[in-house]
Scaffold this motif. Sequence first.
Motif, PDB file in Angstrom:
ATOM      1  N   UNK A 139       0.588  -1.351  -0.033  1.00  0.00           N
ATOM      2  CA  UNK A 139       0.001   0.119   0.032  1.00  0.00           C
ATOM      3  C   UNK A 139       0.832   1.432   0.040  1.00  0.00           C
ATOM      4  N   UNK A 140       1.926   1.192   0.630  1.00  0.00           N
ATOM      5  CA  UNK A 140       3.093   2.315   0.923  1.00  0.00           C
ATOM      6  C   UNK A 140       3.281   2.877  -0.521  1.00  0.00           C
ATOM      7  N   UNK A 141       3.948   1.663  -1.182  1.00  0.00           N
ATOM      8  CA  UNK A 141       4.497   1.967  -2.497  1.00  0.00           C
ATOM      9  C   UNK A 141       3.666   2.435  -3.469  1.00  0.00           C
ATOM     10  N   UNK A 142       2.402   1.926  -3.654  1.00  0.00           N
ATOM     11  CA  UNK A 142       1.350   2.321  -4.551  1.00  0.00           C
ATOM     12  C   UNK A 142       0.897   3.604  -4.152  1.00  0.00           C
ATOM     13  N   UNK A 148       3.002  10.574  -6.627  1.00  0.00           N
ATOM     14  CA  UNK A 148       4.027  11.129  -7.650  1.00  0.00           C
ATOM     15  C   UNK A 148       3.694  11.352  -9.008  1.00  0.00           C
ATOM     16  N   UNK A 149       2.282  11.027  -9.039  1.00  0.00           N
ATOM     17  CA  UNK A 149       1.538  11.281 -10.268  1.00  0.00           C
ATOM     18  C   UNK A 149       1.574  10.130 -11.588  1.00  0.00           C
ATOM     19  N   UNK A 150       1.547   8.859 -10.951  1.00  0.00           N
ATOM     20  CA  UNK A 150       1.736   7.842 -11.785  1.00  0.00           C
ATOM     21  C   UNK A 150       0.021   7.711 -12.254  1.00  0.00           C
ATOM     22  N   UNK A 154      -0.473   2.955 -15.113  1.00  0.00           N
ATOM     23  CA  UNK A 154       1.015   2.621 -14.439  1.00  0.00           C
ATOM     24  C   UNK A 154       0.827   1.884 -13.189  1.00  0.00           C
ATOM     25  N   UNK A 155      -0.068   2.336 -12.325  1.00  0.00           N
ATOM     26  CA  UNK A 155      -0.510   1.590 -11.292  1.00  0.00           C
ATOM     27  C   UNK A 155      -0.675   0.151 -11.177  1.00  0.00           C
ATOM     28  N   UNK A 156      -1.653  -0.004 -12.024  1.00  0.00           N
ATOM     29  CA  UNK A 156      -2.184  -1.399 -12.643  1.00  0.00           C
ATOM     30  C   UNK A 156      -1.111  -2.316 -13.011  1.00  0.00           C
ATOM     31  N   UNK A 157      -0.148  -1.772 -13.763  1.00  0.00           N
ATOM     32  CA  UNK A 157       0.938  -2.674 -14.144  1.00  0.00           C
ATOM     33  C   UNK A 157       1.855  -2.835 -13.141  1.00  0.00           C
ATOM     34  N   UNK A 158       2.130  -1.817 -12.203  1.00  0.00           N
ATOM     35  CA  UNK A 158       3.336  -1.836 -11.056  1.00  0.00           C
ATOM     36  C   UNK A 158       2.431  -2.930 -10.015  1.00  0.00           C
ATOM     37  N   UNK A 170      -6.026   4.089  -4.885  1.00  0.00           N
ATOM     38  CA  UNK A 170      -4.715   5.057  -4.901  1.00  0.00           C
ATOM     39  C   UNK A 170      -4.697   6.315  -5.369  1.00  0.00           C
ATOM     40  N   UNK A 171      -5.642   6.270  -6.774  1.00  0.00           N
ATOM     41  CA  UNK A 171      -5.658   7.725  -7.224  1.00  0.00           C
ATOM     42  C   UNK A 171      -6.534   8.482  -6.417  1.00  0.00           C
ATOM     43  N   UNK A 172      -7.652   7.911  -5.732  1.00  0.00           N
ATOM     44  CA  UNK A 172      -8.274   8.784  -4.965  1.00  0.00           C
ATOM     45  C   UNK A 172      -7.521   9.463  -3.696  1.00  0.00           C
ATOM     46  N   UNK A 173      -6.642   8.537  -3.291  1.00  0.00           N
ATOM     47  CA  UNK A 173      -5.464   8.953  -2.392  1.00  0.00           C
ATOM     48  C   UNK A 173      -5.058  10.179  -2.551  1.00  0.00           C
ATOM     49  N   UNK A 174      -4.503  10.142  -4.030  1.00  0.00           N
ATOM     50  CA  UNK A 174      -3.786  11.049  -4.457  1.00  0.00           C
ATOM     51  C   UNK A 174      -4.493  12.508  -4.800  1.00  0.00           C
ATOM     52  N   UNK A 175      -5.758  12.417  -4.599  1.00  0.00           N
ATOM     53  CA  UNK A 175      -6.629  13.606  -5.015  1.00  0.00           C
ATOM     54  C   UNK A 175      -7.096  13.665  -6.362  1.00  0.00           C
ATOM     55  N   UNK A 176      -6.856  12.586  -7.102  1.00  0.00           N
ATOM     56  CA  UNK A 176      -7.454  12.565  -8.394  1.00  0.00           C
ATOM     57  C   UNK A 176      -8.809  11.509  -8.409  1.00  0.00           C
TER      58      UNK A 176
END
Length: 186
Positions: A139-142, A148-150, A154-158, A170-176
């Motif tokens: 969870x930390x890495x994602x 960082x704007x992934x 990109x997150x799906x692949x990672x 994770x996108x919601x967490x980043x504000x998107x």
Amino acid sequence: MPRYKKLWWNLVQQGMGRFIKIEELDLMLKRCVRSIEKVLLILLYYTGARPSELLELTKENFRTTEKTLFVSIPTKKRGETRTIPLPLKNPRIRFVANYIDAIPSEIKFLKSRFKNIQSIKKFVYKVSENKYTPYFFRHNLLSILANSGASIYELKTWKGAKSIKSVEPYIRLAGTDLKKFEKVLE
């Protein structure tokens, strides 16, 4: 959504969730007795792999170029195998590359120290002083990548996910929030 995931996202949304700082990782690495324990923590931190996936790794899952260590992580769930590029200029990654170079190719090297997921869990609890589980590293890495704007792809692949639905939080967490794009489609 399973209870632990719901609790995790509630904490994050309330601002109580936090990232593992690199200084915390370094403290955990100092508490390690054996090099293989350091390798496990570094791989958890930088790849976001599941513990079950890490237990299956052999030397063949690693490839080194002049500047990059590539880790091919086979999935243990319904997702996809992915290859994670890690920069060798990072001393922690260089440590892993040197360790991998020295092991025989046919063994599942982490299994020489960690017999199963529970042994990894106990180890991570111990070196983190009961702060983290192995899955927190994922969870930390994602979360860091999302911040960082992934992109969601990109997150799906990672993550090695089969669908983008599992990376949407994770996108919601980043504000998107993806729902804002609904208006574009109307």
